[in-house]
Design a protein around this motif. Structure first.
Motif, mmCIF file in Angstrom:
data_model
loop_
_atom_site.group_PDB
_atom_site.id
_atom_site.type_symbol
_atom_site.label_atom_id
_atom_site.label_comp_id
_atom_site.label_asym_id
_atom_site.label_seq_id
_atom_site.Cartn_x
_atom_site.Cartn_y
_atom_site.Cartn_z
ATOM 1 N N THR A 1 0.838 -1.201 0.000
ATOM 2 C CA THR A 1 0.000 0.000 0.000
ATOM 3 C C THR A 1 0.875 1.254 0.000
ATOM 4 N N MET A 2 0.202 2.402 -0.062
ATOM 5 C CA MET A 2 0.924 3.675 0.011
ATOM 6 C C MET A 2 1.634 3.823 1.352
ATOM 7 N N ALA A 3 1.108 3.183 2.389
ATOM 8 C CA ALA A 3 1.766 3.270 3.699
ATOM 9 C C ALA A 3 3.161 2.662 3.653
ATOM 10 N N HIS A 4 3.312 1.546 2.905
ATOM 11 C CA HIS A 4 4.650 0.953 2.756
ATOM 12 C C HIS A 4 5.579 1.909 2.005
ATOM 13 N N LEU A 5 5.035 2.602 1.005
ATOM 14 C CA LEU A 5 5.832 3.577 0.250
ATOM 15 C C LEU A 5 6.305 4.695 1.164
ATOM 16 N N VAL A 6 5.386 5.262 1.947
ATOM 17 C CA VAL A 6 5.746 6.363 2.843
ATOM 18 C C VAL A 6 6.781 5.903 3.864
ATOM 19 N N THR B 1 7.382 14.202 6.731
ATOM 20 C CA THR B 1 7.107 14.148 5.293
ATOM 21 C C THR B 1 5.639 14.410 5.016
ATOM 22 N N ARG B 2 5.357 14.705 3.746
ATOM 23 C CA ARG B 2 3.969 14.849 3.295
ATOM 24 C C ARG B 2 3.893 14.410 1.835
ATOM 25 N N GLY C 1 9.442 25.942 4.027
ATOM 26 C CA GLY C 1 9.495 24.935 5.064
ATOM 27 C C GLY C 1 9.495 23.515 4.546
ATOM 28 N N TRP C 2 9.333 23.338 3.211
ATOM 29 C CA TRP C 2 9.264 21.998 2.628
ATOM 30 C C TRP C 2 10.262 21.870 1.490
ATOM 31 N N ILE C 3 10.823 20.668 1.323
ATOM 32 C CA ILE C 3 11.753 20.371 0.241
ATOM 33 C C ILE C 3 11.174 19.229 -0.584
ATOM 34 N N GLU C 4 11.105 19.413 -1.883
ATOM 35 C CA GLU C 4 10.589 18.360 -2.761
ATOM 36 C C GLU C 4 11.594 17.231 -2.848
ATOM 37 N N MET C 5 11.140 16.027 -2.575
ATOM 38 C CA MET C 5 12.042 14.877 -2.579
ATOM 39 C C MET C 5 11.968 14.124 -3.900
ATOM 40 N N GLY C 6 10.783 13.954 -4.476
ATOM 41 C CA GLY C 6 10.668 13.266 -5.759
ATOM 42 C C GLY C 6 9.276 12.720 -5.968
ATOM 43 N N GLY C 7 9.067 12.160 -7.152
ATOM 44 C CA GLY C 7 7.772 11.586 -7.491
ATOM 45 C C GLY C 7 7.650 10.150 -7.022
ATOM 46 N N CYS C 8 6.413 9.737 -6.748
ATOM 47 C CA CYS C 8 6.187 8.380 -6.265
ATOM 48 C C CYS C 8 4.729 8.006 -6.482
ATOM 49 N N GLY C 9 4.387 6.765 -6.185
ATOM 50 C CA GLY C 9 3.011 6.320 -6.291
ATOM 51 C C GLY C 9 2.928 4.804 -6.396
ATOM 52 N N MET C 10 1.693 4.329 -6.533
ATOM 53 C CA MET C 10 1.446 2.901 -6.725
ATOM 54 C C MET C 10 1.552 2.575 -8.209
ATOM 55 N N GLN D 1 -3.175 -9.916 -8.771
ATOM 56 C CA GLN D 1 -2.521 -10.682 -7.711
ATOM 57 C C GLN D 1 -1.448 -9.862 -6.976
ATOM 58 N N TYR D 2 -0.790 -8.960 -7.710
ATOM 59 C CA TYR D 2 0.312 -8.199 -7.122
ATOM 60 C C TYR D 2 0.046 -6.695 -7.234
ATOM 61 N N GLN D 3 0.511 -5.971 -6.245
ATOM 62 C CA GLN D 3 0.535 -4.517 -6.279
ATOM 63 C C GLN D 3 1.972 -4.070 -6.034
ATOM 64 N N GLY D 4 2.214 -2.821 -6.309
ATOM 65 C CA GLY D 4 3.571 -2.328 -6.085
ATOM 66 C C GLY D 4 3.626 -0.820 -5.966
ATOM 67 N N PHE D 5 4.733 -0.331 -5.456
ATOM 68 C CA PHE D 5 4.952 1.119 -5.421
ATOM 69 C C PHE D 5 6.312 1.422 -6.048
#
Length: 368
Positions: A237-242, A259-260, A303-312, A327-331
């Motif tokens: 899930t996105m939680a694993h990505l974060v 992070t955000r 107050g924030w620094i861009e780290m990069g793009g991400c997603g599922m 059957q499989y998902q990924g990030f």
């Protein structure tokens, strides 16, 4: 009217004054501690303004019967001084040369490095540190060719045929025209290759060089480095990505980063986001209840620094690589290594990284 002014007196040379001048010169010569001081003594006692030189010039104005005696007196005295100067000059020069040789003595029996010492480039050092993190959490490091096909670089990543990144303004294509080969614009093709070759589940980080049709300036370069990560497994899930990116930020920058995620759109992920983390330079690093420094050069006062793009990972990307999205998902995520170096080490100009000045690399030589 006749001139009745008295005739000028004939000059005289006082033997006592000459002897005193000679004695003073010889004493000063003997006391001179070095050749620089001896040079000043020479000017003072036999220079144009000295007593002996003035007396020598005055001989021509003496009565004829006095010139021989005065010339002998002054000449012999000046000769004694010059002889003493030459002897002292030789003595002092020899002492100074001996001292210099002693100070510059080299022990030729000691081992030495015959070649100038270089240094690992900081981008290489940072890439190694990044690789260490992913290997440490059980991921593999995957690599691939820098010349890729359009299918791997765009089509398999769900990019539309008309996507602007395919244009000549962004992508460097390889001759002949229409070959479908290009210099990869991202390391994402390595992820496709890894899925095709290894299947799922899969956890890989893909560092490497990428190319864009950009002019080099302080923040852009036609050749730069990325690291992309891909995790394919069941129930991700996105939680694993974060969690992964939070741990990665802590590894690179220390502390417990805040992070955000900001919603965004990328063809190969759905949902997609930009990940930011709280500035680690100014007061913003202390928490969300602390304001950023408006003059902070790292976060620009936000107050924030861009780290990069991400997603599922988009199901179309999984299908293209032969992975069943039912059957499989990924990030996945992608980060610029140059940008990480600029943020982490305060490098203001990307051109410093590519000019080849070894002093730039040596600055990072003590990092452990």
């Amino acid at each position: 009217m006749s001139d009745t002014s008295p005739a000028p007196e004939a000059p005289t040379i006082d033997e006592a004054s000459i002897d005193a001048a000679i004695d003073a010169a010889l004493a000063a010569i003997a006391a001179a501690p070095d050749t620089a001081a001896l040079k000043r003594v020479r000017i003072e006692h036999v220079g144009d303004a000295s007593v002996l030189t003035s007396a020598h010039r005055a001989i021509k104005d003496l009565p004829k019967e006095q010139k021989a005696t005065a010339g002998k007196l002054v000449g012999q005295g000046k000769g004694r001084v010059q002889k003493a100067l030459a002897a002292r000059q030789e003595e002092l020069a020899a002492a100074e040369e001996e001292a210099a040789l002693a100070a510059e003595t080299v022990d030729v029996t000691l081992p030495t490095d015959l070649r100038p010492r270089g240094a690992t480039h900081p981008l290489t050092t940072l890439t190694d540190r990044i690789n260490d993190f992913f290997v440490g959490i059980g991921w593999e490091i995957a690599e691939g060719p820098e010349i890729e096909s359009s299918w791997l670089n765009f089509d398999a990543l769900n990019a539309d045929p008309e996507h602007p990144s395919r244009s000549l303004q962004d992508t460097l294509y390889v001759a002949p025209e229409g070959s479908g080969m290009l210099l990869r614009t991202q390391t994402s093709p390595v992820q496709i290759r890894a899925m095709i070759e290894r299947g799922a589940p899969l956890y890989v980080a893909c560092p490497g060089t990428v190319y864009r049709a950009d002019e080099i300036d302080a923040t852009h370069s036609p050749m730069f480095h990325q690291v992309e990560g891909l995790a394919i497994d069941k129930d991700l899930t996105m939680a694993h990505l974060v969690g992964t990116l939070d741990a990665f930020a802590a590894h690179l920058f220390g502390g417990a980063p805040i992070t955000r995620l900001r919603p965004n759109h990328f063809p190969f992920t759905e949902p997609s986001a930009e990940m930011d983390f709280r500035c680690f330079r100014c007061e913003a690093r202390l928490g969300l209840d602390h304001d950023a420094d408006p003059d902070c050069r790292v976060c620009g006062g936000t107050g924030w620094i861009e780290m990069g793009g991400c997603g599922m990972v988009h199901p179309n990307v999984l299908r293209a690589a032969g992975v069943d999205p039912e059957q499989y998902q990924g990030f996945a995520f992608g980060l610029g290594i140059e940008r990480l170096l600029m943020l982490r080490n305060g490098v203001a100009d990307m051109r410093d990284m590519v000019e080849g000045d070894v002093r730039f690399s040596q600055h990072y030589g003590t990092e452990i």
